[in-house]
Design an enzyme around this catalytic site. Structure first.
Site, PDB file in Angstrom:
ATOM      1  CD  GLU A 112      -3.121  -0.988   2.121  1.00 16.48           C
ATOM      2  OE1 GLU A 112      -3.087  -0.094   2.986  1.00 16.48           O
ATOM      3  OE2 GLU A 112      -3.943  -1.921   2.138  1.00 16.48           O
ATOM      4  CG  HIS A 227      -9.144   6.639   1.166  1.00 12.29           C
ATOM      5  ND1 HIS A 227      -9.181   6.272  -0.158  1.00 12.29           N
ATOM      6  CD2 HIS A 227      -8.506   5.641   1.825  1.00 12.29           C
ATOM      7  CE1 HIS A 227      -8.596   5.092  -0.292  1.00 12.29           C
ATOM      8  NE2 HIS A 227      -8.180   4.679   0.904  1.00 12.29           N
ATOM      9  NE  ARG A 273      -4.658   6.501   2.730  1.00 17.46           N
ATOM     10  CZ  ARG A 273      -5.152   5.619   3.584  1.00 17.46           C
ATOM     11  NH1 ARG A 273      -5.777   6.012   4.664  1.00 17.46           N
ATOM     12  NH2 ARG A 273      -5.021   4.328   3.363  1.00 17.46           N
ATOM     13  NE  ARG A 363      -5.076   6.244   9.384  1.00 20.80           N
ATOM     14  CZ  ARG A 363      -5.422   5.329   8.480  1.00 20.80           C
ATOM     15  NH1 ARG A 363      -4.666   4.247   8.301  1.00 20.80           N
ATOM     16  NH2 ARG A 363      -6.498   5.491   7.743  1.00 20.80           N
TER      17      ARG A 363
HETATM   18  C1  SIN Z   1      -7.717   1.544   2.453  1.00 20.53           C
HETATM   19  O1  SIN Z   1      -7.900   0.337   2.370  1.00 20.53           O
HETATM   20  O2  SIN Z   1      -7.374   2.199   1.493  1.00 20.53           O
HETATM   21  C2  SIN Z   1      -7.882   2.220   3.753  1.00 20.53           C
HETATM   22  C3  SIN Z   1      -6.879   1.713   4.666  1.00 20.53           C
HETATM   23  C4  SIN Z   1      -6.481   2.714   5.687  1.00 20.53           C
HETATM   24  O3  SIN Z   1      -7.159   3.731   5.838  1.00 20.53           O
HETATM   25  O4  SIN Z   1      -5.443   2.492   6.300  1.00 20.53           O
END
Ligand code: SIN
Length: 508
Positions: A112, A227, A273, A363
């Site tokens: 990620e 997000h 992010r 975060r």
């Molecule tokens: C996501 O799956 O993109 C969200 C995960 C997160 O907020 O850490």
């Protein structure tokens, strides 16, 4: 119940972890949750849990990634605790096969944003929050010492800076009081106050307000994480989240001309992010596409999301799916020490409502369920230790207090004003407009919280992580620190260079 219970407010992953750790040690617990667990943020979480378990990985590397992404505002000691206790926190879910395992019996790791290597563990269908929560709820239901309170907590009783219990409104509307030996806030953040949000409306900052009114300190309220990929739908209500793990598998983010919007960034779609959210926000309309990937992989890896999207008319493997940035996570919260103690005695905070110092200004993906597991347990252990030192207390007489129900109603204009003026990109003019609009509204808990957020967002005349100011586009060393809010002292800035910059001690 012979002994006074510990009251846990909230039944997400952090609250349940605290409650179960207490119950396993024989401590009676009452859990108060205003919504069913499946509607809690943890229950909805698709993101996995980050843990340095893959060959060649190390908690130190996970900590390095966390510190880089959090833009100088996370506390290295608290981050070390998080990453070094991650393995033991996820191990029970691996052993019980709640998390996906490969044919060799080892966990499967995905990648990620912001992580240098694949270290995220997920449930088989990708709906990790639901899987973890289901497991914890079943466990909690097997303990006769865990009781569920039917009602919404509307006020804390805190005499002389010490939590004594809580007032709650029963489903019939009566105001009742529960005396507790300690109170644990595990009620989540405030991102559900925004119109465009991955959170349910119920995530409305209740715990922040309860703590503040009881005399606790809040901090970092200006840092709300957006997000980058929530489904771009119109109308009220929570937006479906398209997990970052899709980009981990190789999903592209495209503009209307079909060009990748992040091709200029070294990490492309896996940039941190804040960077991706700002790009998606400013280049609308943006689409997530997995068309170039083997569709079988997509359907198999994300079967839960595939089903949810097909109910909205989208095919995850074949369509260009419209996405936008939505409020997702509150980095700030109730200031705690490394075991969840706040500056009100016997009042603890865990999970998203807390500001323990691991998320800084931005975060790192998949660190939030982890925080709930690690710090939820640490708080329970601290309560058990503190109890050994505390003299047994008798239930107090119900303190006199009026709690006005209308204070908990969120003004209907507020969510879209937040999107507009306290959203992904802010500036002085917009913040002032929001401040004026708040003055014109009936005062309530939500307006009080937003006033504090606006005050910090105005004072932070720089861009750092999730706090992006159009009028101050660069980070400034002058603001390397935290804005705190305390009832008796108003807003205070403490630089990170000051020892105990993140500390629950009363601010002088
Ligand atoms: C996501 O799956 O993109 C969200 C995960 C997160 O907020 O850490």
């Amino acid at each position: 119940m012979d002994r006074l219970p510990v009251l846990v407010i909230g039944s997400g992953i952090s609250g349940l972890t605290t409650a179960l750790t207490l119950a396993e040690a024989g401590q009676p617990v009452v859990i108060a949750a205003k919504t069913p667990w499946s509607e809690s943020n943890s229950g909805l979480a698709q993101g996995g849990v980050a843990a340095a378990l893959s060959p060649g990985d190390h908690p130190r590397l996970h900590a390095e990634d966390t510190l880089r992404v959090t833009r100088g505002l996370a506390d290295p000691t608290r981050v070390d605790i998080l990453t070094s206790q991650a393995a033991s926190a996820v191990q029970p879910f691996i052993q019980s096969r709640v998390l996906a395992l490969g044919p060799d019996g080892a966990p499967k790791f995905s990648q990620e944003a912001g992580h240098q290597r694949a270290r995220i563990v997920h449930a088989r269908d990708g709906l990790t929050g639901r899987a973890l929560m289901g497991h914890l709820i079943r466990k909690a239901q097997s303990y006769s010492s865990i009781h569920w309170l039917d009602g919404k907590v509307v006020g804390l009783a805190a005499e002389n800076h010490q939590a004594e219990g809580a007032y709650y409104r029963s489903p019939a509307g009566d105001l009742d009081y529960l005396a507790a030996t300690a109170v644990v806030l595990a009620s989540g953040g405030m991102a559900g106050l925004y119109a465009t949000s991955s959170n349910p409306d119920s995530t409305s900052g209740d715990g922040l307000i309860l703590a503040y009114l009881a005399g606790a300190t809040l901090a970092d309220l200006e840092f709300v994480q957006f997000h980058p990929t929530v489904l771009a739908t119109k109308g009220p209500g929570r937006r479906l989240l398209l997990t970052e793990a899709l980009r981990g598998l190789g999903a592209h983010l495209l503009n209307a001309a079909g060009e990748r919007i992040l091709k200029g960034h070294p990490d492309q779609e896996l940039a941190p992010r804040d960077v991706v959210a700002q790009a998606v926000f400013s280049q609308q309309p943006v689409y997530l596409s997995m068309q170039h990937l083997p569709s079988d992989d997509v359907y198999r890896r994300f079967s839960g999301l595939v089903q949810q999207l097909s109910e909205c008319g989208w095919d995850l493997a074949r369509d260009h799916i419209p996405v936008t940035a939505g409020a997702h996570f509150s980095m700030g919260g109730v200031v705690t020490d490394s075991v969840g103690r706040t500056d009100v005695a016997r009042l603890f905070a865990v999970g998203e409502v807390a500001m323990v110092g691991v998320h800084g200004a931005n975060r790192l993906a998949s660190n939030s369920l982890l925080e709930g597991l690690v710090y939820g347990k640490r708080a329970a252990q601290a309560i058990l230790t503190d109890h050994a030192r505390l003299t047994p207390r008798k239930p107090l007489a119900r303190p006199a207090m009026t709690v006005r129900p209308e204070y908990w109603t969120v003004p209907s204009r507020l969510p879209s004003l937040l999107d507009q003026h306290l959203g992904v990109i802010r500036d002085q003019d917009g913040l002032q407009r929001l401040e004026q609009a708040l003055q014109g509204m009936q005062a309530c808990h939500a307006t009080l919280l937003i006033q504090m957020m606006v005050s910090s967002a105005m004072a932070r005349q720089e861009s750092r992580g999730a706090h992006m100011r159009r009028d101050y586009p660069e980070a400034s060393a002058q603001f390397a620190g935290h804005f705190y809010h305390q009832q008796d002292h108003g807003r205070i800035f403490r630089p990170i260079s000051q020892p105990s910059a993140i500390s629950p001690l009363p601010i002088p």
